[in-house]
Design a protein around this motif. Sequence first.
Motif, PDB file in Angstrom:
ATOM      1  N   ALA A 148     -30.951  -7.513  43.978  1.00 12.92           N
ATOM      2  CA  ALA A 148     -30.050  -6.399  44.097  1.00 12.92           C
ATOM      3  C   ALA A 148     -28.614  -6.670  43.374  1.00 12.92           C
ATOM      4  CB  ALA A 148     -29.678  -6.197  45.753  1.00 12.92           C
ATOM      5  N   GLU A 149     -28.455  -7.880  43.561  1.00 13.90           N
ATOM      6  CA  GLU A 149     -27.274  -8.362  42.724  1.00 13.90           C
ATOM      7  C   GLU A 149     -27.354  -8.176  41.305  1.00 13.90           C
ATOM      8  OE1 GLU A 149     -23.293  -9.744  42.776  1.00 13.90           O
ATOM      9  OE2 GLU A 149     -24.568  -9.566  44.568  1.00 13.90           O
ATOM     10  N   ARG A 150     -28.435  -8.472  40.666  1.00 10.88           N
ATOM     11  CA  ARG A 150     -28.782  -8.531  39.383  1.00 10.88           C
ATOM     12  C   ARG A 150     -28.921  -7.060  38.958  1.00 10.88           C
ATOM     13  NH1 ARG A 150     -33.173 -10.678  39.585  1.00 10.88           N
ATOM     14  NH2 ARG A 150     -34.512  -8.958  39.569  1.00 10.88           N
ATOM     15  N   ILE A 151     -29.351  -6.148  39.958  1.00  4.25           N
ATOM     16  CA  ILE A 151     -29.437  -4.645  39.395  1.00  4.25           C
ATOM     17  C   ILE A 151     -28.021  -4.112  39.518  1.00  4.25           C
ATOM     18  CG2 ILE A 151     -29.865  -2.611  40.774  1.00  4.25           C
ATOM     19  CD1 ILE A 151     -32.409  -3.684  41.573  1.00  4.25           C
ATOM     20  N   VAL A 152     -26.922  -4.498  40.422  1.00  3.20           N
ATOM     21  CA  VAL A 152     -25.726  -4.052  40.191  1.00  3.20           C
ATOM     22  C   VAL A 152     -25.128  -4.689  39.086  1.00  3.20           C
ATOM     23  CG1 VAL A 152     -23.549  -4.286  41.347  1.00  3.20           C
ATOM     24  CG2 VAL A 152     -25.396  -3.948  42.696  1.00  3.20           C
ATOM     25  N   HIS A 153     -25.311  -5.645  38.524  1.00  2.00           N
ATOM     26  CA  HIS A 153     -24.642  -6.396  37.438  1.00  2.00           C
ATOM     27  C   HIS A 153     -24.880  -5.641  36.004  1.00  2.00           C
ATOM     28  CE1 HIS A 153     -22.016  -9.398  39.056  1.00  2.00           C
ATOM     29  NE2 HIS A 153     -22.604  -9.618  39.847  1.00  2.00           N
ATOM     30  N   GLU A 154     -26.468  -5.530  35.888  1.00  2.00           N
ATOM     31  CA  GLU A 154     -26.903  -4.715  34.826  1.00  2.00           C
ATOM     32  C   GLU A 154     -26.331  -3.526  34.736  1.00  2.00           C
ATOM     33  OE1 GLU A 154     -31.195  -5.381  35.693  1.00  2.00           O
ATOM     34  OE2 GLU A 154     -31.340  -7.207  34.788  1.00  2.00           O
ATOM     35  N   ALA A 155     -26.426  -2.633  35.768  1.00  2.00           N
ATOM     36  CA  ALA A 155     -25.984  -1.296  35.746  1.00  2.00           C
ATOM     37  C   ALA A 155     -24.462  -1.307  35.207  1.00  2.00           C
ATOM     38  CB  ALA A 155     -26.204  -0.693  37.115  1.00  2.00           C
ATOM     39  N   ARG A 156     -23.750  -2.199  35.889  1.00  2.00           N
ATOM     40  CA  ARG A 156     -22.188  -2.009  35.352  1.00  2.00           C
ATOM     41  C   ARG A 156     -22.152  -2.404  33.899  1.00  2.00           C
ATOM     42  NH1 ARG A 156     -19.636  -1.557  40.129  1.00  2.00           N
ATOM     43  NH2 ARG A 156     -19.903  -2.963  41.640  1.00  2.00           N
ATOM     44  N   ALA A 157     -23.003  -3.405  33.324  1.00  2.39           N
ATOM     45  CA  ALA A 157     -22.876  -3.869  31.903  1.00  2.39           C
ATOM     46  C   ALA A 157     -23.766  -2.645  31.011  1.00  2.39           C
ATOM     47  CB  ALA A 157     -24.010  -4.850  31.619  1.00  2.39           C
ATOM     48  N   ALA A 158     -24.557  -1.949  31.694  1.00  3.57           N
ATOM     49  CA  ALA A 158     -25.117  -0.829  30.753  1.00  3.57           C
ATOM     50  C   ALA A 158     -24.132   0.331  30.526  1.00  3.57           C
ATOM     51  CB  ALA A 158     -26.498  -0.316  31.329  1.00  3.57           C
ATOM     52  N   THR A 159     -23.472   0.587  31.757  1.00  2.51           N
ATOM     53  CA  THR A 159     -22.567   1.690  31.737  1.00  2.51           C
ATOM     54  C   THR A 159     -21.245   1.280  30.994  1.00  2.51           C
ATOM     55  OG1 THR A 159     -23.620   2.383  34.126  1.00  2.51           O
ATOM     56  CG2 THR A 159     -21.339   3.567  33.184  1.00  2.51           C
ATOM     57  N   GLY A 160     -20.982   0.152  30.996  1.00  3.48           N
ATOM     58  CA  GLY A 160     -19.761  -0.329  30.281  1.00  3.48           C
ATOM     59  C   GLY A 160     -20.028  -0.061  28.747  1.00  3.48           C
ATOM     60  N   ASP A 161     -21.407  -0.420  28.395  1.00  2.00           N
ATOM     61  CA  ASP A 161     -21.609  -0.115  26.968  1.00  2.00           C
ATOM     62  C   ASP A 161     -21.584   1.292  26.644  1.00  2.00           C
ATOM     63  OD1 ASP A 161     -22.081  -2.749  26.504  1.00  2.00           O
ATOM     64  OD2 ASP A 161     -24.027  -2.630  26.492  1.00  2.00           O
ATOM     65  N   LEU A 162     -22.178   1.994  27.586  1.00  3.84           N
ATOM     66  CA  LEU A 162     -21.929   3.655  27.262  1.00  3.84           C
ATOM     67  C   LEU A 162     -20.770   4.350  27.158  1.00  3.84           C
ATOM     68  CD1 LEU A 162     -24.056   6.348  27.513  1.00  3.84           C
ATOM     69  CD2 LEU A 162     -23.033   6.289  30.028  1.00  3.84           C
ATOM     70  N   LEU A 163     -19.901   3.826  27.893  1.00  3.13           N
ATOM     71  CA  LEU A 163     -18.534   4.226  27.934  1.00  3.13           C
ATOM     72  C   LEU A 163     -17.610   3.516  27.172  1.00  3.13           C
ATOM     73  CD1 LEU A 163     -18.130   5.424  31.660  1.00  3.13           C
ATOM     74  CD2 LEU A 163     -18.797   7.014  29.744  1.00  3.13           C
ATOM     75  N   ASP A 164     -18.091   2.404  26.493  1.00  2.00           N
ATOM     76  CA  ASP A 164     -17.462   1.461  25.680  1.00  2.00           C
ATOM     77  C   ASP A 164     -15.989   1.038  26.522  1.00  2.00           C
ATOM     78  OD1 ASP A 164     -16.697   0.143  23.532  1.00  2.00           O
ATOM     79  OD2 ASP A 164     -15.262   1.350  22.500  1.00  2.00           O
ATOM     80  N   THR A 165     -16.143   0.274  27.819  1.00  2.00           N
ATOM     81  CA  THR A 165     -15.439  -0.072  28.627  1.00  2.00           C
ATOM     82  C   THR A 165     -15.732  -1.360  29.210  1.00  2.00           C
ATOM     83  OG1 THR A 165     -13.909   0.723  30.495  1.00  2.00           O
ATOM     84  CG2 THR A 165     -16.146   1.091  30.802  1.00  2.00           C
ATOM     85  N   ASP A 166     -14.758  -2.020  29.831  1.00  2.00           N
ATOM     86  CA  ASP A 166     -15.079  -3.278  30.649  1.00  2.00           C
ATOM     87  C   ASP A 166     -16.193  -3.185  31.889  1.00  2.00           C
ATOM     88  OD1 ASP A 166     -15.031  -5.673  32.082  1.00  2.00           O
ATOM     89  OD2 ASP A 166     -12.786  -5.861  32.084  1.00  2.00           O
ATOM     90  N   PRO A 167     -17.201  -3.836  31.842  1.00  2.00           N
ATOM     91  CA  PRO A 167     -18.236  -3.619  32.974  1.00  2.00           C
ATOM     92  C   PRO A 167     -17.559  -3.943  34.078  1.00  2.00           C
ATOM     93  CG  PRO A 167     -19.086  -4.664  31.166  1.00  2.00           C
ATOM     94  CD  PRO A 167     -17.922  -4.805  30.879  1.00  2.00           C
TER      95      PRO A 167
END
Length: 407
Positions: A66-85
């Motif tokens: 669960a912890e990994r899923i949350v961090h991966e989603a923040r990282a991916a969305t950070g890349d999508l929006l070009d923002t700090d995860p």
Amino acid sequence: MTMPSPHPTLDVAAVRAQFPALASGTAHFDGPGGSQTPSVVAEAIATTLTSSIANRGTVTAAEQRAERIVHEARAATGDLLDTDPATVIFGRSMTALTMDLARTLARSRDWGPGDEVVVTSLDHDANIRPWVIAAEAVGAGVRWAEVDPETGELPPSAVEAVLTERTRMVAVTGASNLIGTRPDLPRIISAAHAVGALVHVDAVHLAAHAAVSREQLGADLLSCSPYKFFGPHLGVMSGRPDLLEELRPDKLLPSPETVPERFEMGTLPYELLAGATATVDFVAGLAGTDGTRRARLEASFAAMEAHEDALRVRAEDGLAAIDGVRVHSRALHRTPTLLFTVEGVEPAAVHRHLAARGVNAPASHFYAWDCSHRLGLGPAGGVRVGMAPYTTQEEVDRLLEGVGELR
């Protein structure tokens, strides 16, 4: 390192093969309300739901997953929006996140009588009503920047004209979900900042069609919804790190004090976050496999824009050639989204007529309530056509044939 091609192209047949829903033969022009979903996203959601999983933690394998899923989603969305995860906030919807944000800002920054918020009649109501409600609750004023009903443009001057030294927030869309208009965000944001105001950009419709960079735009806050670009139903918000640290939303007493967790109420939907990561990776793989994920996303969006805009022109020209059909925006900079009406035929009847022919093009105001009224269309709105990477020329021609039958 090999960089993505400067002129990426989209393999539409390969894209379509990844969407099971398209096997029915239906032509989906309803993407602006929610796109179809590729198998890889559905599989990521299903795998998470059926895996060993628990609330986030570091002890058991289920907690770690669960912890990994949350961090991966923040990282991916950070890349999508070009923002700090670390600034990526997840919620039930963009509407819910914006409602919470508006209340929090009004309280945290002590808005009161004499203060003002600026909203625009181009926007979806989810980027209007939360600010109006928050302002009214504390006695602050609301000023409107109006869309030009003839062109569908929201000129920066319309926003600049209503800015004052008491403006606290400017809420503006990155692209209209109703007519596709893309206002000049850099100029609007710069003007808002010049008077000391914050800016919240509703990028729900924009992020489905173009590469978005919160930091390059200079937006203080920016929101989007993955289900508009092949993902699951949830909302995403990102903001300036210092601003998020300043804000203190309502929360449960034991809930984390850290950003972004302090903005996320309750247990996160891990399966949907896994789906969001798969969505970003899917988009990043549409036009190449070289470079960073952000670079691949930019290449994919460039390919998507070229494909979708060519179809928009084809549809727009075809609709213009049909007697009695009116397209309700000619804005210079647009997403591949058209709103049209047929003289003497209710939009809902056009919707039903096309649906009977396997063409999904819904009719409504689509919650762009003020924009629809500003255009003179009222609550009935019009028929909306949205292009997607899986849309084909043949489908556009089927749409035009169906509309032509009404004349």
